[in-house]
Design an enzyme around this catalytic site. Sequence first.
Site, PDB file in Angstrom:
ATOM      1  N   ASP A   1       4.081  -3.458  -1.306  1.00  0.00           N
ATOM      2  CA  ASP A   1       2.882  -4.108  -0.769  1.00  0.00           C
ATOM      3  C   ASP A   1       2.588  -5.337  -1.640  1.00  0.00           C
ATOM      4  OD1 ASP A   1       0.172  -2.885   0.984  1.00  0.00           O
ATOM      5  OD2 ASP A   1      -0.006  -4.688  -0.233  1.00  0.00           O
ATOM      6  N   ILE A   2       2.338  -6.445  -0.996  1.00  0.00           N
ATOM      7  CA  ILE A   2       2.140  -7.699  -1.745  1.00  0.00           C
ATOM      8  C   ILE A   2       0.831  -7.679  -2.554  1.00  0.00           C
ATOM      9  CG2 ILE A   2       0.938  -9.071   0.040  1.00  0.00           C
ATOM     10  CD1 ILE A   2       2.979 -11.326  -0.653  1.00  0.00           C
TER      11      ILE A   2
ATOM     12  N   GLU B   1      -4.717  -3.756   9.563  1.00  0.00           N
ATOM     13  CA  GLU B   1      -4.463  -5.162   9.247  1.00  0.00           C
ATOM     14  C   GLU B   1      -3.169  -5.659   9.895  1.00  0.00           C
ATOM     15  OE1 GLU B   1      -4.523  -5.971   4.978  1.00  0.00           O
ATOM     16  OE2 GLU B   1      -3.353  -7.788   5.303  1.00  0.00           O
TER      17      GLU B   1
ATOM     18  N   HIS C   1       3.428   1.327   9.495  1.00  0.00           N
ATOM     19  CA  HIS C   1       3.842   1.433   8.098  1.00  0.00           C
ATOM     20  C   HIS C   1       3.125   2.594   7.437  1.00  0.00           C
ATOM     21  CE1 HIS C   1       0.515  -1.434   8.503  1.00  0.00           C
ATOM     22  NE2 HIS C   1       0.079  -1.013   7.328  1.00  0.00           N
TER      23      HIS C   1
ATOM     24  N   HIS D   1       1.908   3.909   3.805  1.00  0.00           N
ATOM     25  CA  HIS D   1       1.646   3.503   2.422  1.00  0.00           C
ATOM     26  C   HIS D   1       2.063   4.648   1.495  1.00  0.00           C
ATOM     27  CE1 HIS D   1      -1.219   0.050   3.245  1.00  0.00           C
ATOM     28  NE2 HIS D   1      -1.377   0.711   4.380  1.00  0.00           N
TER      29      HIS D   1
HETATM   30  P1  5GP Z   1      -3.030  -1.865   6.891  1.00  0.00           P
HETATM   31  O1  5GP Z   1      -2.471  -2.522   8.132  1.00  0.00           O
HETATM   32  O2  5GP Z   1      -2.391  -0.514   6.637  1.00  0.00           O
HETATM   33  O3  5GP Z   1      -4.519  -1.792   6.915  1.00  0.00           O
HETATM   34  O4  5GP Z   1      -2.681  -2.787   5.645  1.00  0.00           O
HETATM   35  C1  5GP Z   1      -1.563  -3.624   5.627  1.00  0.00           C
HETATM   36  C2  5GP Z   1      -0.998  -3.736   4.228  1.00  0.00           C
HETATM   37  O5  5GP Z   1       0.041  -4.706   4.255  1.00  0.00           O
HETATM   38  C3  5GP Z   1      -2.012  -4.177   3.168  1.00  0.00           C
HETATM   39  O6  5GP Z   1      -2.026  -3.221   2.102  1.00  0.00           O
HETATM   40  C4  5GP Z   1      -1.508  -5.557   2.723  1.00  0.00           C
HETATM   41  O7  5GP Z   1      -1.687  -5.801   1.347  1.00  0.00           O
HETATM   42  C5  5GP Z   1      -0.048  -5.516   3.107  1.00  0.00           C
HETATM   43  N1  5GP Z   1       0.479  -6.826   3.483  1.00  0.00           N
HETATM   44  C6  5GP Z   1      -0.112  -7.747   4.301  1.00  0.00           C
HETATM   45  N2  5GP Z   1       0.668  -8.837   4.435  1.00  0.00           N
HETATM   46  C7  5GP Z   1       1.781  -8.594   3.706  1.00  0.00           C
HETATM   47  C8  5GP Z   1       2.961  -9.366   3.459  1.00  0.00           C
HETATM   48  O8  5GP Z   1       3.143 -10.482   3.937  1.00  0.00           O
HETATM   49  N3  5GP Z   1       3.900  -8.795   2.663  1.00  0.00           N
HETATM   50  C9  5GP Z   1       3.733  -7.553   2.108  1.00  0.00           C
HETATM   51  N4  5GP Z   1       4.729  -7.081   1.338  1.00  0.00           N
HETATM   52  N5  5GP Z   1       2.639  -6.801   2.308  1.00  0.00           N
HETATM   53  C10 5GP Z   1       1.662  -7.322   3.099  1.00  0.00           C
END
Ligand code: 5GP
Length: 131
Positions: A29-30, A88, A93, A95
């Site tokens: 995760d970035i 987001e 995915h 975690h």
């Molecule tokens: P969620 O969709 O589960 O709420 O969160 C998406 C996750 O993807 C977040 O923890 C965010 O930090 C991560 N994320 C968002 N954009 C990128 C990216 O471009 N690269 C990576 N490696 N992680 C990302």
Amino acid sequence: MASIFTKIINREIPGHIVAEDDNYIAFLDINPLVEGHVLVVPKEETDYIFNLDDKVFSGLHLFSKKVAKAIEKSVDCIRIGVAVIGLEVPHVHIHLVPLNSMNDINFSKGKLNPSKEELEEVAAAIKKNFN
Ligand code: 5GP
């Protein structure tokens, strides 16, 4: 439009990839909650985890288990926590979050912003321990 994760899968944008096979990929995760926070992603682009077909759903979990074992060997933690949010990025995915306390997997807290070098270092360790 391709998701940001499909762009990582296709190497159109950089990602710190720690494991990959024909159907799944895992990368850091970035903006991790803690060091070693990994996202495990099916290459097939689907928004919602419970819309995956059974084969991809179960394969994703088996792949995640192997990745979790590699993280355990690479990062100081008690165990690996698992979460699915997906609010987001509309590409399934899981975690995987190394835990030393309950607060380590609190998605409401501020996230980290590690340097490229810090990400590279932890990714290399996890990659080495993945088998
Ligand atoms: P969620 O969709 O589960 O709420 O969160 C998406 C996750 O993807 C977040 O923890 C965010 O930090 C991560 N994320 C968002 N954009 C990128 C990216 O471009 N690269 C990576 N490696 N992680 C990302």
